[in-house]
Write a protein that holds these residues in place. Structure first.
Motif, mmCIF file in Angstrom:
data_model
loop_
_atom_site.group_PDB
_atom_site.id
_atom_site.type_symbol
_atom_site.label_atom_id
_atom_site.label_comp_id
_atom_site.label_asym_id
_atom_site.label_seq_id
_atom_site.Cartn_x
_atom_site.Cartn_y
_atom_site.Cartn_z
ATOM 1 N N ALA A 52 89.203 32.835 49.008
ATOM 2 C CA ALA A 52 88.840 32.075 47.817
ATOM 3 C C ALA A 52 87.877 32.897 46.983
ATOM 4 O O ALA A 52 86.900 33.450 47.501
ATOM 5 C CB ALA A 52 88.203 30.741 48.196
ATOM 6 N N MET A 102 90.373 31.316 54.239
ATOM 7 C CA MET A 102 90.521 30.003 53.623
ATOM 8 C C MET A 102 91.911 29.381 53.804
ATOM 9 O O MET A 102 92.143 28.250 53.359
ATOM 10 C CB MET A 102 90.153 30.088 52.149
ATOM 11 C CG MET A 102 88.660 30.321 51.927
ATOM 12 S SD MET A 102 87.639 28.924 52.436
ATOM 13 C CE MET A 102 87.677 27.941 50.935
ATOM 14 N N TYR A 117 87.147 23.415 44.457
ATOM 15 C CA TYR A 117 88.139 23.085 43.430
ATOM 16 C C TYR A 117 87.727 21.896 42.576
ATOM 17 O O TYR A 117 88.332 21.650 41.527
ATOM 18 C CB TYR A 117 89.505 22.844 44.071
ATOM 19 C CG TYR A 117 90.311 24.117 44.219
ATOM 20 C CD1 TYR A 117 91.190 24.525 43.219
ATOM 21 C CD2 TYR A 117 90.177 24.928 45.343
ATOM 22 C CE1 TYR A 117 91.924 25.691 43.341
ATOM 23 C CE2 TYR A 117 90.907 26.099 45.476
ATOM 24 C CZ TYR A 117 91.779 26.481 44.471
ATOM 25 O OH TYR A 117 92.488 27.647 44.596
ATOM 26 N N THR A 140 87.004 24.036 50.553
ATOM 27 C CA THR A 140 88.068 24.195 49.561
ATOM 28 C C THR A 140 88.047 23.057 48.550
ATOM 29 O O THR A 140 88.102 23.276 47.334
ATOM 30 C CB THR A 140 89.433 24.253 50.253
ATOM 31 O OG1 THR A 140 89.441 25.325 51.201
ATOM 32 C CG2 THR A 140 90.546 24.486 49.244
ATOM 33 N N ARG A 141 87.938 21.829 49.042
ATOM 34 C CA ARG A 141 87.900 20.664 48.138
ATOM 35 C C ARG A 141 86.669 20.722 47.224
ATOM 36 O O ARG A 141 86.768 20.432 46.024
ATOM 37 C CB ARG A 141 87.883 19.367 48.953
ATOM 38 C CG ARG A 141 89.161 19.109 49.742
ATOM 39 C CD ARG A 141 89.146 17.711 50.340
ATOM 40 N NE ARG A 141 90.219 17.552 51.321
ATOM 41 C CZ ARG A 141 90.046 17.602 52.642
ATOM 42 N NH1 ARG A 141 88.846 17.805 53.141
ATOM 43 N NH2 ARG A 141 91.072 17.450 53.457
ATOM 44 N N VAL A 153 86.729 24.464 56.667
ATOM 45 C CA VAL A 153 87.462 25.218 55.644
ATOM 46 C C VAL A 153 87.993 24.280 54.569
ATOM 47 O O VAL A 153 87.872 24.554 53.368
ATOM 48 C CB VAL A 153 88.611 26.010 56.302
ATOM 49 C CG1 VAL A 153 89.497 26.647 55.240
ATOM 50 C CG2 VAL A 153 88.060 27.084 57.241
ATOM 51 N N LEU A 154 88.583 23.176 54.988
ATOM 52 C CA LEU A 154 89.148 22.231 54.017
ATOM 53 C C LEU A 154 88.069 21.587 53.157
ATOM 54 O O LEU A 154 88.249 21.405 51.944
ATOM 55 C CB LEU A 154 89.939 21.149 54.759
ATOM 56 C CG LEU A 154 91.291 21.591 55.325
ATOM 57 C CD1 LEU A 154 91.869 20.511 56.239
ATOM 58 C CD2 LEU A 154 92.265 21.903 54.200
ATOM 59 N N THR A 171 87.767 28.305 40.559
ATOM 60 C CA THR A 171 88.174 28.867 41.850
ATOM 61 C C THR A 171 89.665 29.141 41.892
ATOM 62 O O THR A 171 90.474 28.385 41.351
ATOM 63 C CB THR A 171 87.814 27.878 42.983
ATOM 64 O OG1 THR A 171 86.405 27.644 42.974
ATOM 65 C CG2 THR A 171 88.228 28.423 44.348
ATOM 66 N N LEU A 207 92.545 30.619 45.052
ATOM 67 C CA LEU A 207 92.708 30.967 46.458
ATOM 68 C C LEU A 207 93.859 31.964 46.565
ATOM 69 O O LEU A 207 95.002 31.636 46.252
ATOM 70 C CB LEU A 207 92.990 29.717 47.294
ATOM 71 C CG LEU A 207 92.554 29.743 48.762
ATOM 72 C CD1 LEU A 207 92.616 28.350 49.367
ATOM 73 C CD2 LEU A 207 93.379 30.707 49.590
ATOM 74 N N VAL A 217 95.213 24.783 57.647
ATOM 75 C CA VAL A 217 94.823 23.923 56.517
ATOM 76 C C VAL A 217 95.959 22.998 56.100
ATOM 77 O O VAL A 217 95.732 22.043 55.344
ATOM 78 C CB VAL A 217 94.376 24.772 55.315
ATOM 79 C CG1 VAL A 217 93.079 25.502 55.626
ATOM 80 C CG2 VAL A 217 95.455 25.772 54.903
#
Length: 211
Positions: free
Chosen positions: A204, A160, A187, A183-184, A179-180, A194, A196, A166
């Protein structure tokens, strides 16, 4: 890009090893092939969080030749099971060999094919969904994990931090964007909490808190 100081990385790797000969052989094979595995630091973390949440049912989306599954099997105990999914029949056979050598025969199942498609056909509740598929497909894994996990279950995703890519303001490749995007979503999801962890290439860990 070194995400942590190389000396610290070596120190943590030494601490994570416990002399398991099968894991050592798998790590040597990965090094020879330049094949990505989670490595001992992340492996130890997977074992710890699986024990902490009392995991008994684990599904892996992408398993390679079974390295991460080995750590999960150490954690879930004799009554637990791990389902591996792997696109390569050859690597699936290697995983079966390694996991059997580790003493886990009868406690795992391997399905060859697309991990997302295999998981779509599963029913829950599960304790852990581990994601290590092609990175451009990462966002597709979240709704599957959301459906399969029990409240308090874990959605764990490797790579991640993606070698620091990133940090790129406007990435032009699908892998980094995947990946981004995941992640968004993690979160901002109201049904997951979450964090990381900057272990190796970033992991994550998301706890499902909704129904």
């Amino acid at each position: 890009m070194d995400l942590i100081h190389p000396d610290i990385d070596r120190y943590l790797s030494v601490l994570a090893h416990d002399g398991d000969p099968v894991l050592g052989e798998m790590e040597r094979l990965a090094a020879q092939r330049n094949f990505p595995i989670v490595g001992p630091q992340v492996g130890r973390m997977l074992e710890v969080v699986a024990i902490a949440c009392g995991a008994k049912q684990v599904v892996e989306l992408g398993s390679g030749f079974g390295y991460s599954a080995y750590w999960f099997l150490r954690a879930v105990g004799p009554e637990g099971t791990v389902l591996l999914t792997e696109g390569s029949a050859e690597r699936a056979t290697e995983a079966e060999t390694f996991l059997t050598l580790g003493g886990f025969a009868g406690r795992f199942r391997i399905e060859v094919g697309d991990g997302l498609a295999i998981a779509e056909a599963l029913t829950g509740p599960l304790d852990i969904v581990f994601c290590d598929i092609d990175k451009h497909d990462y966002p597709k894994a979240l709704p599957i994990a959301r459906r399969l996990l029990r409240p308090g279950g874990l959605f764990i995703t490797d790579n991640m931090l993606w070698s620091g890519k990133v940090l790129t303001a406007a990435p032009d490749d699908n892998t980094t964007r995947g990946v981004l995007d995941l992640t968004r979503e993690l979160y901002t999801a109201p049904d997951f909490v979450t964090t990381l962890l900057p272990l190796r290439d970033g992991v994550a860990v998301a706890v499902k808190v909704g129904p």
